[in-house]
Design a protein around this motif. Structure first.
Motif, PDB file in Angstrom:
ATOM      1  N   ASP A   1       5.635  10.513   5.042  1.00  0.00           N
ATOM      2  CA  ASP A   1       6.007   9.522   4.040  1.00  0.00           C
ATOM      3  C   ASP A   1       7.427   9.039   4.304  1.00  0.00           C
ATOM      4  O   ASP A   1       8.291   9.820   4.701  1.00  0.00           O
ATOM      5  CB  ASP A   1       5.913  10.125   2.635  1.00  0.00           C
ATOM      6  CG  ASP A   1       4.479  10.490   2.276  1.00  0.00           C
ATOM      7  OD1 ASP A   1       3.558   9.784   2.723  1.00  0.00           O
ATOM      8  OD2 ASP A   1       4.279  11.481   1.556  1.00  0.00           O
TER       9      ASP A   1
ATOM     10  N   GLN B   1      10.677   6.087   3.057  1.00  0.00           N
ATOM     11  CA  GLN B   1      11.297   5.118   2.154  1.00  0.00           C
ATOM     12  C   GLN B   1      12.022   4.119   3.039  1.00  0.00           C
ATOM     13  O   GLN B   1      12.680   4.511   4.004  1.00  0.00           O
ATOM     14  CB  GLN B   1      12.326   5.792   1.236  1.00  0.00           C
ATOM     15  CG  GLN B   1      11.744   6.755   0.242  1.00  0.00           C
ATOM     16  CD  GLN B   1      11.179   6.031  -0.968  1.00  0.00           C
ATOM     17  OE1 GLN B   1      11.647   4.975  -1.348  1.00  0.00           O
ATOM     18  NE2 GLN B   1      10.153   6.606  -1.564  1.00  0.00           N
TER      19      GLN B   1
ATOM     20  N   GLU C   1       7.801   1.717   0.201  1.00  0.00           N
ATOM     21  CA  GLU C   1       7.350   3.050   0.585  1.00  0.00           C
ATOM     22  C   GLU C   1       6.297   2.884   1.656  1.00  0.00           C
ATOM     23  O   GLU C   1       5.528   1.917   1.632  1.00  0.00           O
ATOM     24  CB  GLU C   1       6.753   3.780  -0.613  1.00  0.00           C
ATOM     25  CG  GLU C   1       7.754   4.047  -1.706  1.00  0.00           C
ATOM     26  CD  GLU C   1       7.112   4.692  -2.935  1.00  0.00           C
ATOM     27  OE1 GLU C   1       5.861   4.800  -2.991  1.00  0.00           O
ATOM     28  OE2 GLU C   1       7.874   5.069  -3.835  1.00  0.00           O
TER      29      GLU C   1
END
Length: 136
Positions: free
Chosen positions: A11, A13, A28
């Motif tokens: 993941d 940002q 995101e």
């Protein structure tokens, strides 16, 4: 490319920047990298088109070779002004924890983007994705 800890799967940002009057856009991303192929999804709030803010989802497809990464993004179910393919070209930095580069809508816009890893996914997830994608 290095060991599994340097794969882009996980993941992220990020922020992309317009060359003109618009504010930077945070997003995101969830990436999966397997044998040089990179795929994933993005989520962001549309603040450019006017009117009420709208959450937009994108699909990523691309590849990685060493520290260079290239992928395209296509928004899913987006308003007309967001239906063009966006091309990204970047470099992986800091042992796979950052990506920085440029984005381009050919013949239209371009700017820079930055991404920072927030969480890495496990190796079994990458293997499961590969089997689902190839039908093996």
């Amino acid at each position: 490319m290095g060991d599994a800890s340097e794969l882009l799967t996980g993941d992220w940002q990020g922020t992309y920047y317009y060359p003109a009057r618009f504010e930077p856009v945070p997003f995101e991303a969830s990436l999966i990298e397997f044998e040089g192929l990179v795929t994933g999804t993005t989520s962001e709030i549309n603040r450019v088109a006017g009117g009420a803010e709208q959450k937009m989802q994108g699909h990523l497809d691309g590849e990685r070779s060493g520290d260079a990464v290239h992928f395209s993004k296509v928004y899913v179910g987006a308003p007309d002004q967001h239906r063009l393919e966006i091309l990204y070209a970047g470099m992986v930095r800091d042992k796979g924890t950052r990506i920085e580069g440029t984005w381009t809508i050919p013949g239209n816009w371009s700017g820079v983007f930055k991404m920072t890893r927030t969480r890495q996914k496990q190796v079994w997830f990458r293997r499961r994705w590969w089997f689902e994608k190839t039908g093996v």
